[in-house]
Scaffold this motif. Structure first.
Motif, PDB file in Angstrom:
ATOM      1  N   VAL A  31      -6.656  -3.224  -8.141  1.00 25.20           N
ATOM      2  CA  VAL A  31      -5.428  -3.585  -7.432  1.00 25.20           C
ATOM      3  C   VAL A  31      -4.481  -2.385  -7.356  1.00 25.20           C
ATOM      4  O   VAL A  31      -3.890  -2.093  -6.301  1.00 25.20           O
ATOM      5  N   LEU A  32      -4.333  -1.670  -8.456  1.00 17.66           N
ATOM      6  CA  LEU A  32      -3.476  -0.482  -8.476  1.00 17.66           C
ATOM      7  C   LEU A  32      -4.014   0.601  -7.546  1.00 17.66           C
ATOM      8  O   LEU A  32      -3.251   1.257  -6.819  1.00 17.66           O
ATOM      9  N   PHE A  33      -5.336   0.773  -7.547  1.00 20.38           N
ATOM     10  CA  PHE A  33      -5.972   1.759  -6.663  1.00 20.38           C
ATOM     11  C   PHE A  33      -5.685   1.421  -5.200  1.00 20.38           C
ATOM     12  O   PHE A  33      -5.292   2.287  -4.405  1.00 20.38           O
ATOM     13  N   GLY A  34      -5.863   0.159  -4.832  1.00 18.16           N
ATOM     14  CA  GLY A  34      -5.611  -0.266  -3.458  1.00 18.16           C
ATOM     15  C   GLY A  34      -4.167  -0.070  -3.052  1.00 18.16           C
ATOM     16  O   GLY A  34      -3.875   0.386  -1.936  1.00 18.16           O
ATOM     17  N   TYR A  35      -3.242  -0.379  -3.959  1.00 19.72           N
ATOM     18  CA  TYR A  35      -1.816  -0.232  -3.649  1.00 19.72           C
ATOM     19  C   TYR A  35      -1.460   1.228  -3.390  1.00 19.72           C
ATOM     20  O   TYR A  35      -0.809   1.556  -2.389  1.00 19.72           O
ATOM     21  N   PHE A  36      -1.875   2.123  -4.281  1.00 17.46           N
ATOM     22  CA  PHE A  36      -1.472   3.526  -4.152  1.00 17.46           C
ATOM     23  C   PHE A  36      -2.193   4.239  -2.999  1.00 17.46           C
ATOM     24  O   PHE A  36      -1.591   5.091  -2.338  1.00 17.46           O
ATOM     25  N   VAL A  37      -3.456   3.881  -2.733  1.00 16.17           N
ATOM     26  CA  VAL A  37      -4.201   4.542  -1.658  1.00 16.17           C
ATOM     27  C   VAL A  37      -3.798   3.999  -0.294  1.00 16.17           C
ATOM     28  O   VAL A  37      -3.567   4.757   0.652  1.00 16.17           O
ATOM     29  N   TYR A  38      -3.679   2.661  -0.185  1.00 11.89           N
ATOM     30  CA  TYR A  38      -3.429   2.055   1.123  1.00 11.89           C
ATOM     31  C   TYR A  38      -1.950   1.895   1.462  1.00 11.89           C
ATOM     32  O   TYR A  38      -1.593   1.781   2.627  1.00 11.89           O
ATOM     33  N   ARG A  39      -1.083   1.873   0.445  1.00 14.42           N
ATOM     34  CA  ARG A  39       0.324   1.621   0.735  1.00 14.42           C
ATOM     35  C   ARG A  39       1.263   2.757   0.306  1.00 14.42           C
ATOM     36  O   ARG A  39       2.381   2.840   0.772  1.00 14.42           O
ATOM     37  N   ARG A  40       0.826   3.613  -0.592  1.00 15.27           N
ATOM     38  CA  ARG A  40       1.692   4.699  -1.057  1.00 15.27           C
ATOM     39  C   ARG A  40       1.208   6.071  -0.623  1.00 15.27           C
ATOM     40  O   ARG A  40       1.806   7.090  -0.985  1.00 15.27           O
ATOM     41  N   GLY A  41       0.135   6.127   0.159  1.00 14.91           N
ATOM     42  CA  GLY A  41      -0.302   7.382   0.752  1.00 14.91           C
ATOM     43  C   GLY A  41      -1.056   8.324  -0.149  1.00 14.91           C
ATOM     44  O   GLY A  41      -1.236   9.501   0.204  1.00 14.91           O
ATOM     45  N   VAL A  42      -1.499   7.875  -1.323  1.00 13.21           N
ATOM     46  CA  VAL A  42      -2.316   8.740  -2.194  1.00 13.21           C
ATOM     47  C   VAL A  42      -3.657   8.984  -1.506  1.00 13.21           C
ATOM     48  O   VAL A  42      -4.278   8.058  -0.985  1.00 13.21           O
TER      49      VAL A  42
END
Length: 536
Positions: free
Chosen positions: A172-183
């Motif tokens: 969930v954290l991976f998805g948030y940072f990659v898809y929503r925070r631009g990592v």
């Protein structure tokens, strides 16, 4: 027989098949990367979300594999390792690869809709409705079987349970940072993989021990939540990270086999009939994932087709994933074959096929210095991660099919019984009731239904390809063989389940539905049809 030679033969044959036969199918069917895929045309941020090929390969493989290519080959080892090995090789190349790639391609050309909608296009509304009922019943069996397998794995290896829970949070954290925070995907992957192996280590320090029944209730709640959330939150990131677990497990297993050099102690061939189970048709419905599996057509046409970024990705994701699964199935038969019949029986009695596989790979990995307990926990986590993926993917697919069945016209209604929460809840409830029968009761019925689903998907694909004016001969032989296998198996199961009302109902319902669908499909196949220009 040397296990090294066996795995080498498999890998070489699969590579040659991908480069030659897979490329030939893509050319004959007219796969065209210039055509805009449904993931772009119908993007909605929920189900239709373009995914890069490595990410989607991870999702697709994790979803189709589950524990299937492990449970099936090890369960079928009672017939000897030679029949299982031959079926894995022939099935993966000429049966499963054709089935998976064709189902994915057909769905992409039909706006990412399920194989049931492809049947609707080619056969008609009645065929679509019958197939939807058949597929939904089969998915209930998937939910029941894999809920049992994961729960049993968590009970036998408590460290895998705690690692799995931490892994879900990580995804969930991976998805948030990659898809929503631009990592960036590269940075996220490095951090994610390091964190993933940290989860494995922490799991060994903080194992969670609960009863099988409690785990089953928790798992049913989990798949309800996971299957109604947008794919970018959990499904895509978790399955992408899962792929690294898979690659590490495959690499560890292969390297361990090469260093250890085990010999297969299990008999090459045993008997045609064992405990009233006959090699034909039982071998071919027991070994599903790893050779051919109808569930793959539902995954390919249910979630994967909605995320295909370009049609050029269809071969690697459809055909390539099936061959990778074949490698996993070969490793499974080696894990069962090297220990001999006596120890195999003991491990099966205490933890089932997953315990056999985890014990075998754990032993192989000790050859390069990994502690047995750590290696076994890692393997059990990888298997449970795949099975969890199959679980919530199956539930999501059942929701799609349920909604499509009760929705008329374009689009899917979110009102009443077709609301995503209602349709998912109904699926989870029925699947949960079946789950408490236990995987030993469910697996033969699941295998038969699953393989019959593959035969029906091949039949639908043949009809659709004919209407498109494309080559369909490669689909016919696998289709005929799978119908012969599965109809024979279902007849056997009707007699075997005569005193078990729920399982008897499923056996009869699946047989009747399949016979009617065959009649409808053959009639359509003999007739002349047309397809719209956008499908061509």
């Amino acid at each position: 027989m040397s296990a090294i030679l066996l795995i080498l033969i498999a890998v070489v044959l699969f590579l040659v098949a991908y480069v030659t036969y897979g490329a030939s199918l893509a050319k004959k069917w007219g796969i065209d990367e210039s055509i805009k895929t449904p993931a772009h045309r119908l993007s909605d941020g929920l189900d239709y979300v373009p995914a890069k090929a490595p990410v989607l390969l991870g999702h697709h493989f994790s979803s189709i594999a589950g524990a299937g290519p492990i449970v099936g080959p090890i369960s079928a080892a009672i017939f000897g390792w030679v029949p299982v090995f031959l079926w894995i090789i022939i099935g993966s190349i000429f049966f499963g690869g054709v089935h998976d790639m064709g189902s994915l391609f057909a769905s992409v050309r039909n706006d990412g809709k399920s194989i049931g909608e492809v049947i609707h296009t080619s056969i008609g509304d009645k065929g679509k409705k019958l197939f939807a009922v058949f597929a939904w019943l089969t998915l209930l069996l998937v939910v029941a079987a894999f809920t049992n397998i994961v729960a049993n794995t968590f009970v036998s290896v408590p460290a895998a349970a705690s690692s799995s829970m931490m892994f879900i949070l990580l995804a969930v954290l991976f998805g948030y940072f990659v898809y929503r925070r631009g990592v960036s995907l590269a940075v996220g992957s490095v951090i994610g993989v390091v964190s993933l192996f940290a989860c494995i280590y922490l799991g060994t320090l903080f194992p969670v021990s609960l009863s099988r029944e409690v785990w089953m209730v928790i798992l049913l709640g989990y798949i309800f939540v996971a299957s109604v959330t947008p794919v970018w939150i959990l499904l895509q990131p978790r399955d992408y990270l899962n792929s690294f677990l898979l690659y590490a497990m495959l690499l560890g297993g292969i390297v361990g086999i090469v260093i250890m050099g085990p010999k297969l102690e299990l008999a090459p061939v045993t008997h045609f009939t064992i405990d009233k189970a006959t090699l034909f048709p039982i071998l071919f419905v027991t070994v599903a994932c790893g050779a051919i599996s109808g569930f793959h057509s539902l995954v390919g046409s249910g979630t994967t087709s909605k995320q295909i970024d370009s049609e050029k990705d269809i071969r690697i994701i459809g055909y390539g994933s099936m061959l990778i699964e074949g490698v996993l199935a070969v490793i499974a038969i080696i894990a069962a074959g090297y220990i001999g019949a006596d120890k195999l029986g003991d491990l099966l009695a205490n933890g089932g096929p997953v315990n056999v596989f985890a014990d075998g790979l754990g032993t192989f990995m000790t050859s390069f210095g990994l502690p047995f307990a750590t290696a076994k926990s890692f393997t059990a986590l990888a298997i449970s991660a795949f099975a969890l993926t199959s679980l919530d993917t199956a539930t999501r697919l059942a929701r799609f099919i349920f909604q499509e069945f009760f929705t008329e016209g374009e689009g899917v209604s979110e009102q009443g019984i077709t609301n995503r929460y209602v349709s998912t809840g109904i699926t989870v409830a029925f699947g949960g009731v079946l789950a408490f029968y236990g995987w030993q009761e469910i697996w033969p019925l699941f295998g038969s239904a699953n393989q019959l689903l593959a035969a029906l998907a091949l039949l639908a694909l043949a009809v659709w390809l004919k209407e498109m004016g494309k080559e369909y001969k490669e689909v016919i032989i696998p289709m005929v063989f799978m119908f012969a296998v599965t109809l024979a198996a279902l007849v056997q199961l009707i007699f075997a389940n005569f005193k078990k009302p729920v399982l008897l109902f499923f056996s009869i319902a699946l047989l009747v539905l399949s016979l009617v669908l065959i009649q409808q499909s053959v009639a359509a196949f003999k007739g002349k049809g047309t397809v719209s220009e956008n499908q061509k």
